[in-house]
Every structure is written in C-alpha cells, then in structure tokens.
Design an enzyme around this catalytic site. Structure first.
Site, mmCIF file in Angstrom:
data_model
loop_
_atom_site.group_PDB
_atom_site.id
_atom_site.type_symbol
_atom_site.label_atom_id
_atom_site.label_comp_id
_atom_site.label_asym_id
_atom_site.label_seq_id
_atom_site.Cartn_x
_atom_site.Cartn_y
_atom_site.Cartn_z
ATOM 1 N N TYR A 151 22.079 52.624 24.180
ATOM 2 C CA TYR A 151 21.450 52.858 25.481
ATOM 3 C C TYR A 151 20.417 51.792 25.840
ATOM 4 O O TYR A 151 19.782 51.884 26.878
ATOM 5 C CB TYR A 151 20.755 54.223 25.506
ATOM 6 C CG TYR A 151 21.681 55.394 25.704
ATOM 7 C CD1 TYR A 151 23.035 55.272 25.437
ATOM 8 C CD2 TYR A 151 21.198 56.611 26.154
ATOM 9 C CE1 TYR A 151 23.884 56.341 25.608
ATOM 10 C CE2 TYR A 151 22.042 57.692 26.327
ATOM 11 C CZ TYR A 151 23.386 57.553 26.052
ATOM 12 O OH TYR A 151 24.221 58.617 26.221
ATOM 13 N N LYS B 208 25.530 58.976 12.394
ATOM 14 C CA LYS B 208 26.957 58.721 12.205
ATOM 15 C C LYS B 208 27.084 57.574 11.193
ATOM 16 O O LYS B 208 27.827 56.605 11.387
ATOM 17 C CB LYS B 208 27.548 58.372 13.587
ATOM 18 C CG LYS B 208 29.015 58.425 13.707
ATOM 19 C CD LYS B 208 29.620 59.795 13.628
ATOM 20 C CE LYS B 208 31.124 59.633 13.506
ATOM 21 N NZ LYS B 208 31.825 60.712 12.866
ATOM 22 N N ASP C 121 29.213 64.544 14.062
ATOM 23 C CA ASP C 121 30.318 65.443 14.446
ATOM 24 C C ASP C 121 30.215 66.772 13.702
ATOM 25 O O ASP C 121 30.446 67.841 14.275
ATOM 26 C CB ASP C 121 31.687 64.782 14.256
ATOM 27 C CG ASP C 121 31.812 64.008 12.957
ATOM 28 O OD1 ASP C 121 30.777 63.533 12.448
ATOM 29 O OD2 ASP C 121 32.930 63.875 12.447
ATOM 30 N N ASP D 283 21.405 62.603 23.023
ATOM 31 C CA ASP D 283 21.754 62.886 24.414
ATOM 32 C C ASP D 283 22.847 63.949 24.447
ATOM 33 O O ASP D 283 22.733 64.973 25.130
ATOM 34 C CB ASP D 283 22.233 61.580 25.070
ATOM 35 C CG ASP D 283 22.373 61.709 26.573
ATOM 36 O OD1 ASP D 283 21.940 62.736 27.131
ATOM 37 O OD2 ASP D 283 22.914 60.784 27.206
#
Ligand code: NAI
Length: 380
Positions: A134, A201, A247, A271
């Site tokens: 971002y 992640k 996840d 987010d």
C-alpha cells in the site's frame, strides 16, 4: 480536567452524525464525572466545508493544529472532484505519520449476523498503515518505468519476470513493523488481555511478511520479555505472543474466535481482516476506528459520506458514537466510555435502530439519526 479534541465535521452525512453523537459524548462525561472532567471541542476545516470557506480541501491551518494535537476526531470526507488530491484521508495519514490503524471488533445487542456465535468475537486489529504494497510504489504494465525496472530485475538480479508485467513494490522495515507491534503490545498489556497474534504470510513472502513475524517476536522478547511468553513456551500470568499465517487466521476467526484478542498485522492483511471481522459481527456500519502516530490519536468513523442519504436524517451515528467511547477509553476515562458502549448496546437490544440496521434486527422500529442519538443519550 479538560481535554481538547480537534474535530472535523466531514462531508455528506458528516453534519448529521456529529449532531447526533457529540452531545451524547459530552453527556456521558458529565454523567460520569459530574463536571470535574470535560472535553473542549475545537473545529478544524477540511473537505467541502473548507472549500466553501475559500480554503483548499486540506488547509495548512488544519494540518498545523493536528501536528501539535493529542486528540482529534473526524467524520467521513469525500474526495473533492478536480481538487488534485487523490484522497484526503490518505493525505492526512501520510502527513501526520498515522502509522497504526486500530479497529476494535465486537458484537452489539442482538444484531443478526452471518455466524452463529458473534458474541465470541472480541478482537482488536492493529494494522500497519504506511508500508507494504500500500505504499503506492507501482508502475503500469508496458510503461518505460515498468520496462526499466523489469530489465534491471532480469539482468542484474537474475529474476524471472515477464517483460510485459506491471510491477509493484512491497517495502517493509524493521522500524516500521516494530513500532506497530510495540503499540499493540502496550495496549494488550495495559488492558490485561490474554494474547497478541502476529498475522503474516511469511510462509510465502519470507523476507517481508516473514520478517514482520520475526521482528514482532524479537521486539516482544527484547522490550517486554518479563511480561510476555510464546505459545511454545507458556508462562502463567504473561501475555502470550502467537503467530498465524493470514489465510489460516481467516479460518480461525470463524472457527475459534474466542482464542484471539489483539491482532498485529502488516497493511494489506489488516485491511482485509478488519473488514471481514466487522462483517462477521454484523457491524460494518457501527465500526469505530482510530489512526495513531506517536503523538496523535485520530479517531474516525469508518464509513464514507453516504451521499445518497445525506441530509435525510437516515444515517447511523453509531460509528461516531463508538469513536467517542474509544477516545474516552484512550485517555483513561473508562467509566464514561463504558456508559456510551452500554447505551448503544441497550438501544440496539431494544430494537430501535436506524434503517441500515433494521434489516438485521427482526421486529425492530426504524428511527432517524437524531432520534437514535437521543435514545442513546437517554440510555446513558
Ligand atoms: P459509504 O460508506 O459512504 O457508503 C456505502 C453504503 O453504506 C451506502 O449504501 C451508504 O448509504 C451506507 N452507509 C454508509 N454510512 C452509513 C451510515 N452511517 N448510516 C447508514 N448508512 C450508511 O461508501 P462509498 O459510497 O464507497 O463512498 C462515498 C464517499 O465516501 C466517497 O467519496 C468515498 O471516498 C468516501 N469515503 C470516505 C471514508 C472516510 O472518510 N473515512 C471512508 C469510505 C469512503
């Protein structure tokens, strides 16, 4: 004691949600502290109100006041067409270095939700707000910039990448990650919460997301080693630091939400996760939020300007009301904060809600923005 709060009214439904919410926030303070504590509200211009006053959408005077401020709160800001500013919210975040975006998520009074046990959700997401994909460093496919970068990566770094690729960068620093985790850790310890989970992640993106995880563990050990422990090495009475792959965290949030409390995340994961969790408790329209720098706590309604219902007394002032509760909690005025939260809960449980929530609450009576505010005020 008197605390100054700078406030920005915002566009669209901004004026009406403020009119409904601000008196209630003041009443909660008065009811709890009987005049010994109060808030002083100082208005700053931004958005359409600033344009109407002949200023730019984000006047320098507003930024100057916010740079020295400790507390501020804003309604939603639209993006003025043709102003040359992409987003006032992003401009505020960047200019003021509001690096932590914090969203508490819990269920309110009987609202129907997509899950069976929304009451098991009580989490607070600390999302890093300045780095990651971002950061806005990206180049459109087939442009000279993208081609140059692709050529460099292929020729100098031995990276396999299609010549026609669009390219974005994912900068993540140790300092940026650690200041976010530090803030989340302090909050968890202050509030005596059971755990902090680093969501990353890192199995795929080892040197960015994986590093976020490692920096988080390092920080906990270096700066809070006597008050924290890890899941592998638990110790009674200490804050447990865990980590979850992003996840898996989405699954956990649905299957075992009661095992999670504070979540610390890089920008993109946070987010997605904060909106998914808010939807899980049926509360997207009620969600409060705060963006923080090292000096400023800037509370904001998380919804937009809702132009189609603006000026019709239909808007839900709940997000701003709960921002008020969050602000009071932030300055340690817990009694007044609890009054607002409990009153919002009671009014929703009594099934008097604004139209946006009426669909989620069978047998409810829809009330206007102003009446909802008055009911919450009466329930304080
Ligand atoms: P939005 O949040 O304004 O509206 C989405 C939907 O939710 C609409 O159906 C709206 O009527 C409804 N809604 C939103 N807030 C509500 C409330 N308090 N009570 C009842 N219903 C409510 O999002 P949208 O339409 O994408 O954006 C409209 C404008 O708001 C844009 O200019 C956008 O840039 C801006 N925006 C500003 C934000 C901020 O200042 N933090 C956040 C999101 C959007």
């Amino acid at each position: 004691m008197r605390k100054t709060v700078y406030w920005i009214e915002g566009d669209g439904i901004g004026p009406e949600v403020w009119n409904a919410a601000r008196p209630v926030i003041d009443e909660a303070v008065t009811a709890e502290y009987d005049g010994e504590r109060s808030l002083e509200w100082v208005e700053l211009l931004a958005g359409e109100k600033a344009l109407a006053a002949g200023e730019t959408p984000l006047p320098e005077a507003t930024l100057t006041a916010l740079r020295d401020a400790e507390l501020a709160m804003k309604g939603p800001l639209g993006t003025p067409v043709g102003s040359g500013i992409r987003s006032l919210n992003v401009a505020l975040r960047r200019t003021l270095d509001l690096y932590a975006c914090i969203r508490p998520i819990r269920h309110f009074g009987g609202l129907e939700t997509p899950v069976k046990h929304p009451e098991r959700v009580n989490m607070i997401v600390f999302r890093e707000n300045t780095e990651d994909v971002y950061a806005g460093i990206e180049f459109a496919a087939q442009t000279p910039e993208a081609r140059k970068l692709v050529a460099f990566l292929r020729d100098e770094m031995n990276v396999q990448i299609a010549e026609s690729a669009a390219v974005g960068l994912k900068p993540m620093t140790e300092a940026g990650s650690k200041r976010l985790v530090r803030r989340a850790l302090r909050y968890a310890l202050d509030q005596k919460l059971p755990s902090l989970t680093l969501v990353h992640k890192g199995n795929i993106m080892k040197y960015t997301e994986g590093a976020f995880r490692q920096w988080g563990y390092d920080l906990a050990a270096q700066e809070f080693g006597d008050r924290t422990c890890t899941e592998k090495d638990p110790a009674a009475g200490r804050l447990i630091i865990k980590d979850r792959i992003a996840d898996a965290m989405f699954q956990e949030a649905l299957l075992r939400p009661e095992q999670y409390s504070v979540l610390a995340t890089p920008n993109l994961n946070g987010d997605y996760l904060s909106d998914a969790l808010a939807a899980q408790v049926g509360g997207l329209g009620l969600a409060p939020g705060v963006n923080m720098s090292d000096t400023l706590a800037f509370f904001e309604a998380t919804h937009g300007t809702a132009p189609t219902i603006a000026g019709q007394d239909k808007a839900n002032p709940g997000s701003l009301l709960l921002c008020g509760a969050l602000l009071l909690e932030h300055i340690g005025w817990h009694g007044a904060a609890a009054r607002i939260r409990n009153a919002v809960n009671a009014v929703i449980a009594a099934r008097t809600v604004t139209v946006d929530l009426a669909g989620q609450l069978p047998g409810s009576r829809a009330v206007g923005c102003r009446e909802f505010g008055e009911l919450v005020g009466a329930a304080l």
